[in-house]
Design an enzyme around this catalytic site. Structure first.
Site, PDB file in Angstrom:
ATOM      1  N   CYS A 116       0.415  -1.101   0.241  1.00  0.00           N
ATOM      2  CA  CYS A 116       0.227  -0.228  -0.231  1.00  0.00           C
ATOM      3  C   CYS A 116       0.554   0.959  -0.515  1.00  0.00           C
ATOM      4  O   CYS A 116       1.861   1.315   1.702  1.00  0.00           O
ATOM      5  CB  CYS A 116      -0.522  -0.024   1.049  1.00  0.00           C
ATOM      6  SG  CYS A 116      -2.089   1.665   1.670  1.00  0.00           S
ATOM      7  N   GLY A 117       1.091   2.041  -1.245  1.00  0.00           N
ATOM      8  CA  GLY A 117       1.551   3.277  -1.720  1.00  0.00           C
ATOM      9  C   GLY A 117       1.616   4.074  -0.505  1.00  0.00           C
ATOM     10  O   GLY A 117       2.253   5.458   0.371  1.00  0.00           O
ATOM     11  N   CYS A 175      -5.158   6.319  -4.006  1.00  0.00           N
ATOM     12  CA  CYS A 175      -4.619   4.630  -4.428  1.00  0.00           C
ATOM     13  C   CYS A 175      -2.946   5.373  -4.457  1.00  0.00           C
ATOM     14  O   CYS A 175      -2.436   5.420  -5.382  1.00  0.00           O
ATOM     15  CB  CYS A 175      -4.910   4.266  -4.787  1.00  0.00           C
ATOM     16  SG  CYS A 175      -4.153   1.977  -4.900  1.00  0.00           S
ATOM     17  N   THR A 233       0.148   3.550  -5.076  1.00  0.00           N
ATOM     18  CA  THR A 233       0.326   1.736  -5.832  1.00  0.00           C
ATOM     19  C   THR A 233      -0.526   1.914  -6.861  1.00  0.00           C
ATOM     20  O   THR A 233       0.032   1.742  -7.769  1.00  0.00           O
ATOM     21  CB  THR A 233       0.317  -0.008  -4.922  1.00  0.00           C
ATOM     22  OG1 THR A 233      -1.130   0.363  -5.228  1.00  0.00           O
ATOM     23  CG2 THR A 233       1.032   0.402  -3.745  1.00  0.00           C
TER      24      THR A 233
END
Length: 278
Positions: A77-78, A221, A223
């Site tokens: 999870c970026g 988000c 990623t």
């Protein structure tokens, strides 16, 4: 058991962070049903993902685990990675500004910048279908994907977790809530997939919405932003550095091409601390 947590967000993609180094017993109680209860925005705390800080096992500084709101553990999870880095620095678990963090898909390297934002080396994108994983006969920049009675075109990539990215003309009209769940659960993605909807503004700017696997659409988000940019670059549509505008705010993504890591830069904000009975 009383669980101490910190609520954080990266561009509105929100998390609770659990320090399992100081609270190792918490891992015993955090089963999928408990995570779902904590994630409930009416009867729990409310979050997109739960992040756990653990002792390193493989030579890194820390181990980073991520659970979606449905209780399932995921690889990466970026936005969470940026919050993870700020957490371990702000809570004096390390005095380093560059941190080696172990994930289920390898090491990532967040760096806390002088302005407080966090840059993360997210690793080298994986395009081979078996690495995503995605069932395809060969690697291609664009794949047809049957969704109900229509066929869409996607690019597929892993940024530590699987992404399917399609280009659309208008992000505001993107069929995120209707097509997103169908793409997420498509049988060609055996581990499910995050569905990205990208509008290209120019070679240095895109708009993006993402239907996240196990969570649904989120305000941002990390990623997904990385996935959209590298797919756009691979198709010759974007430059190496791109600003990604999402509902929660903007990220800067940089990718220098084949065999190079993708870099993500953006904010990580602490909202509050709390304690809850498990």
């Amino acid at each position: 058991m009383k669980l101490q947590f910190t609520k954080m967000h990266g561009l509105g993609n929100d998390f609770i962070v659990i320090n399992a180094i100081n609270q190792p017993a918490s891992l015993t109680f955090l089963d999928p049903a408990t995570i779902r209860r904590l994630a409930d925005r009416h009867f729990g705390i409310g979050f997109d993902q739960l992040l756990i800080v653990e002792q390193a096992r493989e030579g890194g500084d820390f181990r980073y685990r991520i659970f979606n709101a449905d209780g399932g553990e995921v690889e990466q999870c970026g936005n969470g990675a940026r919050c993870f880095a700020r957490f371990v620095r702000d809570y004096n678990l390390t005095d380093k500004n560059t941190i080696r963090v172990e994930t289920a898909r390898g090491i990532i390297t967040p760096t806390i910048e002088n302005n407080g934002e966090v840059s993360v080396n997210m690793g080298v994108p994986q395009f081979e279908p078996a690495e995503i994983p995605f069932q395809a006969a060969q690697r291609m920049p664009v794949y047809p994907l049957q969704i109900g009675d229509k066929t869409i075109e996607i690019s597929a990539v892993s940024i530590g977790n699987p992404h399917a990215v399609q280009i659309i003309p208008d992000i505001d009209l993107a069929p995120v809530t209707t097509e997103g769940p169908k793409i997420e659960a498509h049988p060609l993605f055996p581990e499910r997939v995050n569905a990205g909807f990208m509008q290209i503004i120019d070679r240095a700017h895109i708009r993006l919405r993402v239907f996240e696997r196990g969570t649904g659409e989120t305000l941002a988000c990390g990623t997904g932003a990385c996935a959209a940019v590298v797919c756009g670059i691979l198709r010759g549509l974007l430059d190496t550095t791109v600003q990604v505008a999402m509902h929660g705010g903007n990220l800067q993504i940089r990718w220098d091409g084949k065999d190079k890591p993708v870099w993500m830069t953006g904010p990580a904000i602490t909202v509050f601390e709390g304690t809850i009975d498990l």
